[in-house]
Design a protein around this motif. Structure first.
Motif, PDB file in Angstrom:
ATOM      1  N   ARG A 540       4.497   6.611   1.715  1.00 42.57           N
ATOM      2  CA  ARG A 540       5.408   7.405   2.539  1.00 42.57           C
ATOM      3  C   ARG A 540       5.478   6.757   3.917  1.00 42.57           C
ATOM      4  N   PRO A 541       6.510   7.000   4.693  1.00 43.81           N
ATOM      5  CA  PRO A 541       6.612   6.409   6.031  1.00 43.81           C
ATOM      6  C   PRO A 541       5.387   6.737   6.879  1.00 43.81           C
ATOM      7  N   GLY A 542       4.814   5.692   7.512  1.00 43.72           N
ATOM      8  CA  GLY A 542       3.651   5.909   8.390  1.00 43.72           C
ATOM      9  C   GLY A 542       2.320   5.898   7.667  1.00 43.72           C
ATOM     10  N   GLN A 543       2.329   5.885   6.321  1.00 46.93           N
ATOM     11  CA  GLN A 543       1.063   5.882   5.567  1.00 46.93           C
ATOM     12  C   GLN A 543       0.379   4.515   5.701  1.00 46.93           C
ATOM     13  N   SER A 544      -0.966   4.508   5.747  1.00 47.28           N
ATOM     14  CA  SER A 544      -1.727   3.259   5.898  1.00 47.28           C
ATOM     15  C   SER A 544      -1.441   2.309   4.734  1.00 47.28           C
ATOM     16  N   LEU A 545      -1.308   1.026   5.074  1.00 45.33           N
ATOM     17  CA  LEU A 545      -1.064   0.010   4.041  1.00 45.33           C
ATOM     18  C   LEU A 545      -2.364  -0.681   3.606  1.00 45.33           C
ATOM     19  N   ILE A 546      -3.507  -0.134   4.026  1.00 42.00           N
ATOM     20  CA  ILE A 546      -4.796  -0.664   3.560  1.00 42.00           C
ATOM     21  C   ILE A 546      -5.219   0.169   2.353  1.00 42.00           C
ATOM     22  N   VAL A 547      -5.298  -0.471   1.181  1.00 43.54           N
ATOM     23  CA  VAL A 547      -5.554   0.264  -0.066  1.00 43.54           C
ATOM     24  C   VAL A 547      -6.871  -0.185  -0.697  1.00 43.54           C
ATOM     25  N   GLU A 548      -7.454   0.716  -1.471  1.00 39.62           N
ATOM     26  CA  GLU A 548      -8.728   0.423  -2.146  1.00 39.62           C
ATOM     27  C   GLU A 548      -8.573   0.600  -3.648  1.00 39.62           C
ATOM     28  N   ASP A 549      -9.233  -0.287  -4.390  1.00 36.53           N
ATOM     29  CA  ASP A 549      -9.282  -0.193  -5.849  1.00 36.53           C
ATOM     30  C   ASP A 549     -10.688  -0.530  -6.310  1.00 36.53           C
ATOM     31  N   ASP A 550     -11.094   0.080  -7.416  1.00 32.89           N
ATOM     32  CA  ASP A 550     -12.433  -0.195  -7.946  1.00 32.89           C
ATOM     33  C   ASP A 550     -12.349  -1.142  -9.129  1.00 32.89           C
ATOM     34  N   LEU A 551     -13.255  -2.124  -9.149  1.00 33.62           N
ATOM     35  CA  LEU A 551     -13.399  -2.988 -10.322  1.00 33.62           C
ATOM     36  C   LEU A 551     -14.467  -2.343 -11.202  1.00 33.62           C
ATOM     37  N   ILE A 552     -14.123  -2.078 -12.445  1.00 34.68           N
ATOM     38  CA  ILE A 552     -14.998  -1.334 -13.363  1.00 34.68           C
ATOM     39  C   ILE A 552     -15.533  -2.275 -14.437  1.00 34.68           C
ATOM     40  N   ALA A 553     -16.815  -2.112 -14.798  1.00 39.19           N
ATOM     41  CA  ALA A 553     -17.407  -2.912 -15.873  1.00 39.19           C
ATOM     42  C   ALA A 553     -17.904  -1.997 -16.983  1.00 39.19           C
TER      43      ALA A 553
END
Length: 631
Positions: A540-553
């Protein structure tokens, strides 16, 4: 809201670790050779072992002249290829703020003792390396409670103690190299460190080793290289035996039998000049190193002379006990061979004669059978591990041509002879009225055992060669399934209705926590081919563009379709999408007039011997690295 849509992932594999971000294995050899053309380097290999650690160095202009550091503080002038992996603190460190290990390595840490500097009765931290990997079980002789109490007393964590130990290794190495090459040479020459880690270690343990080495002053994590221990041993040994009859297609099992652990990996030769190999079976390992012989020897002595006299000797006559243990460690363990039916006389000076206990003139007399009873259970465990690798290769139609025996325990003559007997006693061929060439070949599949001259330092010598020449391994096997979770459109034929939720942005029913497995357990992965994870994200407008994802094993043989208990969160990947030009985002509007930006991007993962690195790409163009925080 952000979400990832599924894609058809390349179903490939690997063994791995974080962080070694610079020179990727693709072109690492070319990079190494071009670097040496412009700037000569000193490569330092550090084999940070469970019970002993070793250091080797080589100058890139004289690649055949590998130096092993043999003199150590507290060694009383006696040379040793390795130094005990032991550290202790004589007083609590200053509590006016934590001092970094980098600073500690710059000035002498009066409160630190390490390696050979201890008196027998002094307490110290042993086997601290094993505490870096919580997934690995500890041997019975390592007490987590005792270790925790010692760490509490000196106000240290395991990671800090490891960094302090590596800091002492670093300081001593730099002093030794400065004495050899001179200060002017050292000030002008780049020093690059290569560390070794067990093949079976978790990604977080490998990451912790890198961080400790960085803290110890060995360089920033992008310059540091990391290689698995059996792979380093393979690099050294296969180069040493290369002139002999190696052929493309041959499989070799490398057995790195150390003090605390035994680590195995199997390689298939894919090219001879230059030498190139690929992993042909997933690496395995266990706690069955030569330290277990010491503890079996202790039990034997206690049984022979009685618990009371044994305890009195340990407490009141420490020198007597240490002389006996040292003789067992340095002579019996290495040289005992069942072919020689001679008795072994272990010195215990000061113990009175006792015919029944076998004490005569200050020696404990041990028969060949008694020594065998100490060795056999530990040796059998090693043979079982190697047998597992051999069977895996044969089950896939491969021909096992050799077993390379290295490491401290790998020096043992008895282990060598038992391995030789086991793997060279092929049963007679099955009876057949019409024998074929295939039957004859299968029946005579005996395996040669290679026992290199420098078995104890093979790992550290291989680490130096890795830093000098780049990787000889073109592909590896994955020890786990690796994947990421994603959200997708609800499909009643596939998904439970209880899992669905309404997405106001996509304006449809969705399900989350579905698993996309990008790498299958046991599958092959090439260093030159990155594995791509595809994502679709909405902002959405103004939302942070730093994103997190988890690597799963996942360690199961069959990986589940959705996230469930038992899966391991390997690391959190943090991606900064601010580096991507705004023109690459797509502006979308819902039927209710809500505007949002959409971006398709991939995270590319590359694998080294024990290293793992991520890159952000949009439409095939690189827009920066990705931070991996290991759990």
């Amino acid at each position: 809201m952000s979400m990832s849509l599924p894609f058809r992932g390349s179903n490939v594999p690997f063994s791995f670790n974080p962080g070694s971000n610079a020179n990727l294995a693709t072109g690492a050899i070319g990079a190494a050779s071009s670097a040496s053309a412009t700037q000569d380097r000193l490569i330092v290999g550090v084999d940070f072992g469970t019970t002993y650690s070793g250091v080797a160095a080589v100058y890139s202009a004289t690649p055949d002249d590998i130096d092993i550091i043999k003199t150590w503080p507290g060694g009383n002038g006696i040379t040793s290829d390795k130094v005990p992996t032991e550290i202790g603190y004589t007083e609590a460190p200053p509590s006016n703020g934590s001092t970094s290990s980098l600073e500690a390595s710059a000035k002498p840490a009066a409160n630190v003792k390490w390696g050979f500097q201890f008196k027998p009765e002094e307490s110290r931290l042993r086997c601290i390396k094993l505490f870096l990997d919580r997934n690995q079980k500890l041997p019975h002789f390592v007490s987590p409670l005792e270790t925790a109490a010692q760490l509490r007393k000196c106000e240290k964590t395991v990671n800090e103690a490891v960094a302090d130990y590596l800091s002492q290794i670093y300081k001593h190495t730099m002093e030794t190299l400065t004495r050899r090459y001179g200060e002017t040479f050292m000030s002008m020459t780049k020093v690059q460190f290569v560390l070794t880690v067990p093949a079976v270690w978790s990604d977080s343990a490998k990451d912790a080793t890198l961080k400790a080495a960085e803290k110890a002053g060995m360089g920033n994590r992008h310059d540091l290289k990391i290689i698995s221990e059996p792979e380093a041993a393979a690099v050294y040994t296969l180069k040493a035996i290369q002139p002999n009859h190696l052929k493309v297609g041959d499989n070799f099992v490398v057995c790195d039998a150390g003090g605390g652990t035994v680590d195995l990996i199997a390689y298939k030769i894919t090219q001879l000049a230059p030498l190139r190999v690929e992993e042909s079976a997933v690496g395995t390992g266990n706690l069955c190193g030569s330290a277990f012989l010491n503890y079996r020897f202790e039990d034997h002595v206690k049984q022979r002379i009685g618990a009371e006299r044994y305890n009195w000797m340990r407490e009141k006559k420490a020198k007597t006990w240490n002389m006996g243990l040292k003789y067992f460690e340095e002579f019996v363990k290495r040289n005992f061979n069942e072919d020689e039916d001679a008795e072994v006389n272990v010195p215990f000076p000061g113990l009175p004669d006792d015919e029944e206990a076998g004490l005569d003139s200050g020696f404990l007399v041990m028969s060949s059978e008694q020594v065998k009873s100490i060795f056999d259970p530990v040796v059998q465990e090693v043979i079982n591990l190697v047998e597992g690798q051999v069977e895996t290769i044969r089950a896939n139609g491969g021909l096992v041509c050799g077993i390379v025996l290295v490491g401290g325990f790998g020096q043992s003559n008895y282990l060598y002879s038992r391995m030789k007997t086991h793997f060279n006693s092929a049963p007679p061929p099955p009876y057949s009225e019409r024998p074929t060439h295939a039957i004859a070949m299968a029946a005579t599949q005996s395996v040669e055992i290679y026992h290199p001259i420098h078995a104890w330092t093979a790992v550290v010598r291989g680490a130096v060669l890795r830093g000098l020449e780049g990787s000889i391994v073109v592909s590896r096997r994955s020890r786990w399934h690796y994947g990421t979770s994603y959200a997708t459109v609800f499909d009643e034929a596939k998904h439970p209705i209880s899992d669905r939720y309404w997405s106001p942005l996509w304006e449809r029913w969705m399900v989350s926590d579905r698993m996309q497995w990008h790498i299958a357990k046991g599958a092959q992965v090439s260093e030159s081919q990155p594995i791509s994870f595809h994502y679709t994200r909405n902002f959405r407008p103004g939302q942070s563009l730093i994103v997190e994802d988890d690597l799963i094993a996942c360690d199961m043989d069959v990986a589940p379709d959705s996230f469930c208990k038992g899966l391991i969160n390997v690391c959190t990947l943090t991606t900064d999408l601010n580096t991507v030009p705004k023109s690459l985002f797509t502006r979308l509007t819902t039927t209710k007039g809500v505007e949002f930006d959409n971006l398709d991007f991939t995270l590319d993962m590359r694998i080294e011997s024990a290293g793992l690195v991520f890159e952000l790409k949009v439409d095939g163009v690189r827009y920066g690295g990705v931070q991996a925080k290991f759990h």
